[in-house]
Design a protein around this motif. Structure first.
Motif, PDB file in Angstrom:
ATOM      1  N   ARG A   1       0.834  -1.206   0.000  1.00  0.00           N
ATOM      2  CA  ARG A   1       0.000   0.000   0.000  1.00  0.00           C
ATOM      3  C   ARG A   1       0.868   1.256   0.000  1.00  0.00           C
ATOM      4  O   ARG A   1       0.624   2.175  -0.770  1.00  0.00           O
ATOM      5  CB  ARG A   1      -0.930  -0.020   1.212  1.00  0.00           C
ATOM      6  CG  ARG A   1      -1.882   1.170   1.237  1.00  0.00           C
ATOM      7  CD  ARG A   1      -2.904   1.074   2.357  1.00  0.00           C
ATOM      8  NE  ARG A   1      -3.876   0.024   2.106  1.00  0.00           N
ATOM      9  CZ  ARG A   1      -4.081  -1.017   2.886  1.00  0.00           C
ATOM     10  NH1 ARG A   1      -3.391  -1.166   3.997  1.00  0.00           N
ATOM     11  NH2 ARG A   1      -4.988  -1.911   2.586  1.00  0.00           N
ATOM     12  N   SER A   2       1.883   1.273   0.851  1.00  0.00           N
ATOM     13  CA  SER A   2       2.699   2.481   0.933  1.00  0.00           C
ATOM     14  C   SER A   2       3.506   2.684  -0.344  1.00  0.00           C
ATOM     15  O   SER A   2       3.920   3.792  -0.646  1.00  0.00           O
ATOM     16  CB  SER A   2       3.616   2.430   2.150  1.00  0.00           C
ATOM     17  OG  SER A   2       4.609   1.452   1.965  1.00  0.00           O
ATOM     18  N   ARG A   3       3.709   1.595  -1.090  1.00  0.00           N
ATOM     19  CA  ARG A   3       4.423   1.743  -2.368  1.00  0.00           C
ATOM     20  C   ARG A   3       3.452   1.891  -3.524  1.00  0.00           C
ATOM     21  O   ARG A   3       3.839   1.782  -4.685  1.00  0.00           O
ATOM     22  CB  ARG A   3       5.328   0.539  -2.587  1.00  0.00           C
ATOM     23  CG  ARG A   3       6.543   0.555  -1.691  1.00  0.00           C
ATOM     24  CD  ARG A   3       7.414  -0.670  -1.851  1.00  0.00           C
ATOM     25  NE  ARG A   3       8.721  -0.479  -1.243  1.00  0.00           N
ATOM     26  CZ  ARG A   3       8.959  -0.584   0.046  1.00  0.00           C
ATOM     27  NH1 ARG A   3       7.981  -0.898   0.861  1.00  0.00           N
ATOM     28  NH2 ARG A   3      10.159  -0.376   0.533  1.00  0.00           N
ATOM     29  N   LYS A   4       2.196   2.094  -3.193  1.00  0.00           N
ATOM     30  CA  LYS A   4       1.151   2.313  -4.199  1.00  0.00           C
ATOM     31  C   LYS A   4       1.058   1.177  -5.206  1.00  0.00           C
ATOM     32  O   LYS A   4       0.815   1.390  -6.387  1.00  0.00           O
ATOM     33  CB  LYS A   4       1.371   3.648  -4.918  1.00  0.00           C
ATOM     34  CG  LYS A   4       1.296   4.836  -3.967  1.00  0.00           C
ATOM     35  CD  LYS A   4       1.426   6.132  -4.705  1.00  0.00           C
ATOM     36  CE  LYS A   4       1.205   7.289  -3.731  1.00  0.00           C
ATOM     37  NZ  LYS A   4       1.352   8.584  -4.374  1.00  0.00           N
TER      38      LYS A   4
ATOM     39  N   ASP B   1      -0.661  -2.314  -6.702  1.00  0.00           N
ATOM     40  CA  ASP B   1      -2.024  -2.829  -6.748  1.00  0.00           C
ATOM     41  C   ASP B   1      -2.088  -4.295  -6.365  1.00  0.00           C
ATOM     42  O   ASP B   1      -3.156  -4.884  -6.331  1.00  0.00           O
ATOM     43  CB  ASP B   1      -2.663  -2.584  -8.113  1.00  0.00           C
ATOM     44  CG  ASP B   1      -1.820  -3.173  -9.230  1.00  0.00           C
ATOM     45  OD1 ASP B   1      -0.660  -3.535  -8.963  1.00  0.00           O
ATOM     46  OD2 ASP B   1      -2.324  -3.275 -10.351  1.00  0.00           O
TER      47      ASP B   1
ATOM     48  N   GLU C   1       3.349   0.828 -11.743  1.00  0.00           N
ATOM     49  CA  GLU C   1       2.755   1.940 -11.023  1.00  0.00           C
ATOM     50  C   GLU C   1       2.378   3.051 -12.003  1.00  0.00           C
ATOM     51  O   GLU C   1       3.141   3.354 -12.907  1.00  0.00           O
ATOM     52  CB  GLU C   1       3.780   2.474 -10.025  1.00  0.00           C
ATOM     53  CG  GLU C   1       3.175   3.420  -9.026  1.00  0.00           C
ATOM     54  CD  GLU C   1       4.231   3.850  -8.029  1.00  0.00           C
ATOM     55  OE1 GLU C   1       4.375   5.055  -7.824  1.00  0.00           O
ATOM     56  OE2 GLU C   1       4.893   2.974  -7.476  1.00  0.00           O
TER      57      GLU C   1
ATOM     58  N   ARG D   1      -8.923   8.584  -8.921  1.00  0.00           N
ATOM     59  CA  ARG D   1      -8.151   7.478  -8.343  1.00  0.00           C
ATOM     60  C   ARG D   1      -6.925   7.201  -9.190  1.00  0.00           C
ATOM     61  O   ARG D   1      -5.871   6.854  -8.676  1.00  0.00           O
ATOM     62  CB  ARG D   1      -9.031   6.235  -8.246  1.00  0.00           C
ATOM     63  CG  ARG D   1     -10.072   6.353  -7.136  1.00  0.00           C
ATOM     64  CD  ARG D   1     -11.092   5.225  -7.278  1.00  0.00           C
ATOM     65  NE  ARG D   1     -12.064   5.233  -6.223  1.00  0.00           N
ATOM     66  CZ  ARG D   1     -13.160   5.984  -6.235  1.00  0.00           C
ATOM     67  NH1 ARG D   1     -13.378   6.822  -7.243  1.00  0.00           N
ATOM     68  NH2 ARG D   1     -14.024   5.913  -5.248  1.00  0.00           N
TER      69      ARG D   1
ATOM     70  N   GLY E   1      -2.831   7.508  -7.936  1.00  0.00           N
ATOM     71  CA  GLY E   1      -1.816   6.470  -7.998  1.00  0.00           C
ATOM     72  C   GLY E   1      -2.262   5.081  -7.617  1.00  0.00           C
ATOM     73  O   GLY E   1      -1.605   4.436  -6.822  1.00  0.00           O
ATOM     74  N   GLY E   2      -3.327   4.609  -8.186  1.00  0.00           N
ATOM     75  CA  GLY E   2      -3.595   3.204  -7.959  1.00  0.00           C
ATOM     76  C   GLY E   2      -5.004   2.787  -8.267  1.00  0.00           C
ATOM     77  O   GLY E   2      -5.898   3.595  -8.249  1.00  0.00           O
TER      78      GLY E   2
ATOM     79  N   ARG F   1      -6.781  -0.817  -3.985  1.00  0.00           N
ATOM     80  CA  ARG F   1      -5.874  -0.292  -2.990  1.00  0.00           C
ATOM     81  C   ARG F   1      -6.594   0.638  -2.025  1.00  0.00           C
ATOM     82  O   ARG F   1      -6.370   0.601  -0.832  1.00  0.00           O
ATOM     83  CB  ARG F   1      -4.772   0.481  -3.714  1.00  0.00           C
ATOM     84  CG  ARG F   1      -3.634   0.885  -2.847  1.00  0.00           C
ATOM     85  CD  ARG F   1      -2.580   1.528  -3.707  1.00  0.00           C
ATOM     86  NE  ARG F   1      -2.998   2.800  -4.251  1.00  0.00           N
ATOM     87  CZ  ARG F   1      -3.021   3.927  -3.542  1.00  0.00           C
ATOM     88  NH1 ARG F   1      -2.676   3.916  -2.288  1.00  0.00           N
ATOM     89  NH2 ARG F   1      -3.391   5.048  -4.088  1.00  0.00           N
TER      90      ARG F   1
END
Lengths: 71, 189
Positions: free
Chosen positions: B21-24, B26, B70, B106, B110-111, B115
């Motif tokens: 999640r923190s690295r975006k 999926d 990403e 969205r 970024g995702g 997410r």
């Protein structure tokens, strides 16, 4: 955007780093615009089929991509 | 499949979701499981990595560099090279849909939807790595699956990025197996 950047961009149009970054960013822009328009269409009562027809994709494709958003 | 996972190993699985999640991302990938090993600070996995000369900072830096899939942030300069004026696009979109409309999507944030809704699925190789961690534990004759076995599963899964990050630092399956076995024996004895 600075003049220096503009010159660099103009001078390196065959530079893959510039060209690919442009494509990646264009894809991002496309995704944002599509999402906005699909959301707007749903809000106005359009069916997935109608949206898919105008986007020229299958109903399944557009539905699969956006149903999770709750549009 | 998680019944026999130790508390630490379960925590690794949970933390991997946070890493993704923190690295975006999926999906939860093997590199997220690897990064999670460092947040849970299980004795076996980290002691083995240290013993094999793997530097935490190097590994985390490599993981941060893996950004495939990403979505690209909107880059005004890049778009201007193909004649698109992002500020003008943004202005027109905001005229129709309100301030911040383009940047609030969205896609721009970024995702994919998953997410944001909290559920991130495991990708194929990450699933395989967890399955292989079971097999690795069994192979060593261990009852429970700990973080050390997850590490072995990650190394074993050649289709995952974690395998490659570790292989680049000379970490192979056989040596790691031996190190995990030795440490486990020491802890048991």
């Amino acid at each position: 955007m600075s003049d220096a950047t503009k010159v660099a961009a103009a001078a390196s149009s065959r530079d893959p780093a510039v060209g690919l970054a442009a494509v990646a960013s264009l894809r991002g822009l496309l995704e944002s615009l599509e999402e906005l328009q699909v959301s707007n269409a749903r809000a106005q009562g359009w069916s997935w089929q109608q949206i898919a027809d105008v986007l020229r994709v299958s109903r399944q494709a557009v539905h699969k991509k956006y149903r999770r958003y709750g549009f | 499949m998680f019944e026999r996972f130790t508390r630490e190993a379960r925590q690794v699985v949970v933390e991997a979701q946070e890493e993704a999640r923190s690295r975006k991302a999926d999906e939860i990938r093997t590199e997220h499981l690897l990064a999670a090993l460092y947040t849970v600070r299980d004795d076996v996995a980290l002691a083995v990595l240290e013993q094999l000369g793997v530097d935490e900072t190097d590994v985390l830096r490599d993981i941060d560099r893996l950004h495939s899939g990403e979505p690209a942030a909107l880059d005004a300069e890049a778009l201007s090279t193909i004649g698109i004026d992002l500020d003008e696009v943004r202005r027109q979109v905001e005229e129709a849909f309100g301030p911040g409309a383009l940047d609030r999507t969205r896609a721009a944030l970024g995702g994919p939807a998953g997410r944001l809704l909290g559920h991130i699925p495991f990708e194929g190789p990450a699933k395989k790595a967890l399955e292989l961690s079971l097999r690795e534990a069994r192979h060593l004759g261990h009852d429970h699956i700990g973080a050390g076995h997850i590490l072995l599963g990650l190394i074993h899964t050649e289709g995952g990025a974690a395998h490659h990050v570790l292989a680049a630092r000379g970490v192979g399956l056989e040596r790691t197996r031996a190190a995990v076995e030795q440490l486990a024996r020491r802890e048991a004895g």
